[in-house]
Design an enzyme around this catalytic site. Structure first.
Site, PDB file in Angstrom:
ATOM      1  N   ALA A  19       0.857  -1.185   0.000  1.00  0.00           N
ATOM      2  CA  ALA A  19       0.000   0.000   0.000  1.00  0.00           C
ATOM      3  C   ALA A  19       0.891   1.233   0.000  1.00  0.00           C
ATOM      4  CB  ALA A  19      -0.894  -0.031   1.237  1.00  0.00           C
ATOM      5  N   GLY A  35       0.628  -4.975   0.816  1.00  0.00           N
ATOM      6  CA  GLY A  35      -0.557  -5.066  -0.043  1.00  0.00           C
ATOM      7  C   GLY A  35      -0.264  -5.753  -1.371  1.00  0.00           C
ATOM      8  N   GLU A  79      -0.592  -9.304  -0.649  1.00  0.00           N
ATOM      9  CA  GLU A  79      -2.023  -9.563  -0.435  1.00  0.00           C
ATOM     10  C   GLU A  79      -2.793  -9.554  -1.756  1.00  0.00           C
ATOM     11  OE1 GLU A  79      -1.972  -6.368   2.459  1.00  0.00           O
ATOM     12  OE2 GLU A  79      -2.783  -7.735   3.952  1.00  0.00           O
ATOM     13  N   GLU A 124       4.656  -5.111   7.205  1.00  0.00           N
ATOM     14  CA  GLU A 124       3.899  -4.061   7.911  1.00  0.00           C
ATOM     15  C   GLU A 124       4.363  -3.864   9.345  1.00  0.00           C
ATOM     16  OE1 GLU A 124       2.553  -6.365   5.924  1.00  0.00           O
ATOM     17  OE2 GLU A 124       0.970  -5.476   4.692  1.00  0.00           O
TER      18      GLU A 124
HETATM   19  N1  CAA Z   1       4.590   3.204  -0.616  1.00  0.00           N
HETATM   20  C1  CAA Z   1       5.039   4.341  -1.169  1.00  0.00           C
HETATM   21  N2  CAA Z   1       6.206   4.470  -1.823  1.00  0.00           N
HETATM   22  C2  CAA Z   1       6.972   3.379  -1.921  1.00  0.00           C
HETATM   23  C3  CAA Z   1       6.587   2.144  -1.381  1.00  0.00           C
HETATM   24  C4  CAA Z   1       5.338   2.071  -0.703  1.00  0.00           C
HETATM   25  N3  CAA Z   1       4.854   0.926  -0.182  1.00  0.00           N
HETATM   26  N4  CAA Z   1       7.559   1.243  -1.628  1.00  0.00           N
HETATM   27  C5  CAA Z   1       8.515   1.892  -2.320  1.00  0.00           C
HETATM   28  N5  CAA Z   1       8.157   3.181  -2.505  1.00  0.00           N
HETATM   29  C6  CAA Z   1       8.928   4.230  -3.191  1.00  0.00           C
HETATM   30  C7  CAA Z   1      10.119   4.685  -2.368  1.00  0.00           C
HETATM   31  O1  CAA Z   1       9.732   5.661  -1.419  1.00  0.00           O
HETATM   32  C8  CAA Z   1      11.024   5.226  -3.441  1.00  0.00           C
HETATM   33  O2  CAA Z   1      10.579   6.501  -3.818  1.00  0.00           O
HETATM   34  P1  CAA Z   1      11.688   7.711  -4.033  1.00  0.00           P
HETATM   35  O3  CAA Z   1      12.529   7.235  -5.197  1.00  0.00           O
HETATM   36  O4  CAA Z   1      10.847   8.891  -4.339  1.00  0.00           O
HETATM   37  O5  CAA Z   1      12.467   7.776  -2.769  1.00  0.00           O
HETATM   38  C9  CAA Z   1      10.768   4.299  -4.633  1.00  0.00           C
HETATM   39  O6  CAA Z   1       9.504   3.683  -4.378  1.00  0.00           O
HETATM   40  C10 CAA Z   1      11.809   3.222  -4.762  1.00  0.00           C
HETATM   41  O7  CAA Z   1      11.891   2.549  -3.511  1.00  0.00           O
HETATM   42  P2  CAA Z   1      13.277   2.243  -2.748  1.00  0.00           P
HETATM   43  O8  CAA Z   1      14.268   3.298  -3.056  1.00  0.00           O
HETATM   44  O9  CAA Z   1      12.948   2.007  -1.326  1.00  0.00           O
HETATM   45  O10 CAA Z   1      13.680   0.899  -3.495  1.00  0.00           O
HETATM   46  P3  CAA Z   1      14.626  -0.269  -2.925  1.00  0.00           P
HETATM   47  O11 CAA Z   1      14.872  -1.148  -4.093  1.00  0.00           O
HETATM   48  O12 CAA Z   1      15.789   0.299  -2.207  1.00  0.00           O
HETATM   49  O13 CAA Z   1      13.731  -1.052  -1.836  1.00  0.00           O
HETATM   50  C11 CAA Z   1      11.725  -2.110  -1.008  1.00  0.00           C
HETATM   51  C12 CAA Z   1      12.594  -1.761  -2.244  1.00  0.00           C
HETATM   52  C13 CAA Z   1      12.515  -3.054  -0.095  1.00  0.00           C
HETATM   53  C14 CAA Z   1      10.458  -2.793  -1.518  1.00  0.00           C
HETATM   54  C15 CAA Z   1      11.401  -0.810  -0.237  1.00  0.00           C
HETATM   55  O14 CAA Z   1      10.932   0.163  -1.174  1.00  0.00           O
HETATM   56  C16 CAA Z   1      10.357  -0.988   0.812  1.00  0.00           C
HETATM   57  O15 CAA Z   1      10.639  -1.508   1.876  1.00  0.00           O
HETATM   58  N6  CAA Z   1       9.116  -0.514   0.546  1.00  0.00           N
HETATM   59  C17 CAA Z   1       8.020  -0.557   1.501  1.00  0.00           C
HETATM   60  C18 CAA Z   1       7.480  -1.960   1.662  1.00  0.00           C
HETATM   61  C19 CAA Z   1       6.376  -1.995   2.693  1.00  0.00           C
HETATM   62  O16 CAA Z   1       6.580  -1.671   3.857  1.00  0.00           O
HETATM   63  N7  CAA Z   1       5.167  -2.367   2.259  1.00  0.00           N
HETATM   64  C20 CAA Z   1       3.995  -2.444   3.134  1.00  0.00           C
HETATM   65  C21 CAA Z   1       3.174  -1.197   2.993  1.00  0.00           C
HETATM   66  S1  CAA Z   1       1.835  -1.144   4.146  1.00  0.00           S
HETATM   67  C22 CAA Z   1       0.638  -2.161   3.499  1.00  0.00           C
HETATM   68  O17 CAA Z   1       0.789  -2.726   2.419  1.00  0.00           O
HETATM   69  C23 CAA Z   1      -0.621  -2.318   4.332  1.00  0.00           C
HETATM   70  C24 CAA Z   1      -1.618  -3.289   3.836  1.00  0.00           C
HETATM   71  O18 CAA Z   1      -1.680  -4.411   4.299  1.00  0.00           O
HETATM   72  C25 CAA Z   1      -2.614  -2.926   2.809  1.00  0.00           C
END
Ligand code: CAA
Length: 257
Positions: free
Chosen positions: A65, A108, A111, A131
């Site tokens: 998400a 998400g 999911e 999460e």
């Molecule tokens: N939401 C918003 N932006 C996101 C994102 C997310 N879930 N995941 C990645 N991005 C964005 C980053 O902020 C980044 O943007 P900028 O270039 O503007 O900084 C861009 O995408 C590239 O991401 P990274 O630089 O972080 O890429 P990476 O290759 O170094 O890492 C990753 C990849 C490990 C997937 C890392 O991006 C990450 O940990 N993302 C978040 C994952 C996460 O926590 N997901 C759960 C979300 S909550 C949820 O999903 C609730 C639910 O149950 C519905």
């Protein structure tokens, strides 16, 4: 229809949806989910489409998400906006959906893949529910579908530690159908879709319904329900055609009637 966050196409009787927010690893904001669900419902209503392929493209499936969108939300706002209403619509889609997963399927994204009916994964695919590191828990099925798919011990570990599993691990615990080189994922997913698309459409939809029903019922209720659906299919022309074709040693020509 104009789309901002997805791209839509078709290959014969297979509808294809590409998640398209490449700059943020296809983070699932409410706009994307809304476009996705609306398109799935449209395809569900379209008799010329028999199976649906969902892909995130050749780099990533979805990193979850959209955290930016949620960061300052309050409980009341999320509740009153009915945050997961579109996700609830997603689980009512009757046609089979095959997910083609390359790279991250996190939060998400994991999911969403699990809400599909089958998953073809790339060797580099990673499935995770991170999460817990954001101070929350999965909210779109990560504690429910994951547990049913991989069992309690593995689900607990993934949800409590945020540790992601590899495509091979996901395959060995039955979360995904196959693991193939990244460049072949969409091709393999499309083949799977086309195979399903050739089957009798009403039987396909009832088969999906009956398998999903097994997660919500006791075995006795599920068996009763399965029997009713079985009887129901004998009212279709496709049942007559399927059995006649077998007798005549030819390929059936299913019409969805
Ligand atoms: N939401 C918003 N932006 C996101 C994102 C997310 N879930 N995941 C990645 N991005 C964005 C980053 O902020 C980044 O943007 P900028 O270039 O503007 O900084 C861009 O995408 C590239 O991401 P990274 O630089 O972080 O890429 P990476 O290759 O170094 O890492 C990753 C990849 C490990 C997937 C890392 O991006 C990450 O940990 N993302 C978040 C994952 C996460 O926590 N997901 C759960 C979300 S909550 C949820 O999903 C609730 C639910 O149950 C519905």
């Amino acid at each position: 229809m104009e789309y901002q966050y997805i791209q839509v196409s078709r290959d014969g009787e297979v509808g294809r949806i590409l998640l398209y927010r490449p700059k943020v690893l296809n983070a699932l904001n409410t706009g994307l989910i809304s476009e996705l669900v609306q398109t799935l419902e449209d395809m569900d209503q379209d008799p010329t489409i028999r199976c649906i392929l969902l892909t995130g493209g050749n780099r990533v499936f979805a990193a979850g998400a959209d955290i930016g969108e949620m960061a300052t939300a309050t409980s009341a706002e999320l509740m009153l906006s009915n945050q997961f209403a579109d996700w609830d619509r997603l689980r009512r889609i009757k046609k089979p959906i095959v997910a083609a997963v390359v790279g991250y399927a996190f939060g998400g994204g994991c999911e969403l893949a699990m809400a599909c009916d089958m998953i073809v994964a790339a060797e580099n695919a990673r499935f995770g529910q991170p999460e817990i590191d954001l101070g929350i828990i999965p909210g779109a099925g990560g504690t429910q579908r994951l547990t049913r798919a991989v069992g309690k011990a593995r689900a607990m570990e993934m949800v409590l530690t945020g540790r992601a599993i590899t495509a091979q691990e996901a395959f060995s615990v039955g979360l995904v159908n196959s693991v193939v080189p990244a460049e072949n994922v969409e091709l393999e997913a499309m083949k799977l879709c086309q195979l399903v698309a050739r089957k009798a459409p009403v039987a396909v939809q009832l088969a999906k319904e009956s398998v999903l029903n097994s997660f919500d019922t006791t075995i006795a209720e599920g068996l009763d329900y399965e029997q009713k659906l079985f009887y129901l299919l004998f009212s279709t022309e496709d049942q007559k055609e399927g059995m006649q074709a077998f007798v005549e040693k030819r390929r059936p020509n299913f019409q969805g009637k």
